[in-house]
Write an enzyme that holds these catalytic residues in place. Structure first.
Site, short mmCIF file in Angstrom:
data_model
loop_
_atom_site.label_atom_id
_atom_site.label_comp_id
_atom_site.label_asym_id
_atom_site.label_seq_id
_atom_site.Cartn_x
_atom_site.Cartn_y
_atom_site.Cartn_z
CG HIS A 1 56.54 67.53 4.93
ND1 HIS A 1 57.21 66.79 5.41
CD2 HIS A 1 56.08 66.94 3.76
CE1 HIS A 1 58.47 66.14 4.44
NE2 HIS A 1 57.50 66.98 3.53
CG ASP A 2 58.04 63.67 5.99
OD1 ASP A 2 56.57 63.10 5.52
OD2 ASP A 2 59.16 63.04 5.22
CD GLN B 1 60.86 59.24 4.10
OE1 GLN B 1 61.20 57.63 4.22
NE2 GLN B 1 61.05 59.66 4.19
NE ARG C 1 66.15 54.33 2.46
CZ ARG C 1 65.28 55.85 3.40
NH1 ARG C 1 63.60 56.11 2.89
NH2 ARG C 1 65.90 56.51 3.33
CE LYS D 1 57.37 64.10 1.13
NZ LYS D 1 58.47 64.13 2.61
CE1 TYR E 1 63.76 65.94 10.99
CE2 TYR E 1 63.84 65.10 9.34
CZ TYR E 1 63.89 65.46 10.99
OH TYR E 1 64.38 64.23 11.56
CB ALA E 2 61.41 74.01 8.35
CG HIS E 3 66.68 72.00 5.29
ND1 HIS E 3 66.44 71.14 6.57
CD2 HIS E 3 67.78 71.76 4.28
CE1 HIS E 3 67.86 69.64 6.41
NE2 HIS E 3 68.94 70.95 5.65
N GLY F 1 61.94 68.34 2.94
CA GLY F 1 60.38 67.99 2.43
C GLY F 1 59.68 69.57 2.27
#
Length: 218
Positions: A34-35, A77, A86, A123, A152-154, A156
């Site tokens: 992810h990202d 993204q 956006r 994304k 970022y964990a908290h 996406g």
């Protein structure tokens, strides 16, 4: 407003108590990276924890998934996002990597460059399922589990786990293959997934689970 410079912190490695006893299975799982784009990692000192550990862990898990025939998905993204696309992200994060000086940061970090057969999803929102065909792709592959890694964990990663749960896909957040704004934010994401929508497991726990029942000829 944009993403601030982010502090170094020790990668968490301790197992947590989960509400359910799901375990990833090689025949059911897909991997999501992810990202993991240069722009998002540039907010850290990439020579300091947790980034070297993060990249090493994802590379290890990605390579094992490929050995087991587990499909690998990426989110990224795009460097150009029209204002209407956006939308509300601008209010929270400003132009982000769409700013001309940051567009080169759209590249996925070199150590994790996608390979032939991998799928890169564009994304648009926090969740990897939003405005993408991820659910349809998983269904077509006969996959109903998603192993989540990245940043970022908290934000996406957590949003993707929540939406996976709501689409009947079992999410697994890889505790030591994610990174976040802080140790506290990281732990919040781990705890929330474990309590409300999925299972948070360490890399070793995921690898051990995938090894059980894996085809012997792979």
């Amino acid at each position: 407003m944009t993403i601030p410079s982010l502090p170094s912190y020790a990668m968490p490695r301790a197992p947590v108590r989960n509400r359910v006893d799901w375990r990833p299975e090689a025949r059911r799982a897909a991997l999501l990276i992810h990202d993991m784009q240069d722009y998002f990692l540039s907010k850290y000192d990439v020579t300091q924890a947790p980034i070297p550990d993060l990249i090493t862990a994802i590379v290890h898990l990605r390579d094992r998934c490929r050995d087991l025939g587990i499909p690998v998905f990426y989110t990224a993204q795009p460097p150009v996002q029209p204002e209407a696309d956006r939308a509300l992200l601008n209010d929270f994060w400003g132009p982000g990597l769409t700013a001309p000086e940051h567009q080169a940061g759209a590249r996925i970090v070199a150590a994790l460059s996608p390979r032939p057969g991998d799928t890169v999803l564009t994304k648009w929102r926090y969740s990897a399922f939003q405005r993408s065909d991820l659910r349809d792709r998983l269904r077509a592959l006969g996959r109903d589990q998603l192993i989540i890694t990245g940043v970022y964990a908290h934000i996406g990663c957590l949003a993707t786990a929540l939406e996976a749960f709501m689409q009947d896909v079992q999410p697994f957040l890889t505790i030591d293959a994610c990174a976040d704004f802080s140790a506290e934010d990281h732990q919040m994401a781990v705890t929330h997934v474990a309590r409300r929508c999925g299972v948070s497991l360490t890399l070793d726990q995921i690898l051990d689970a995938l090894a059980q029942g894996a085809p012997r000829d792979r």
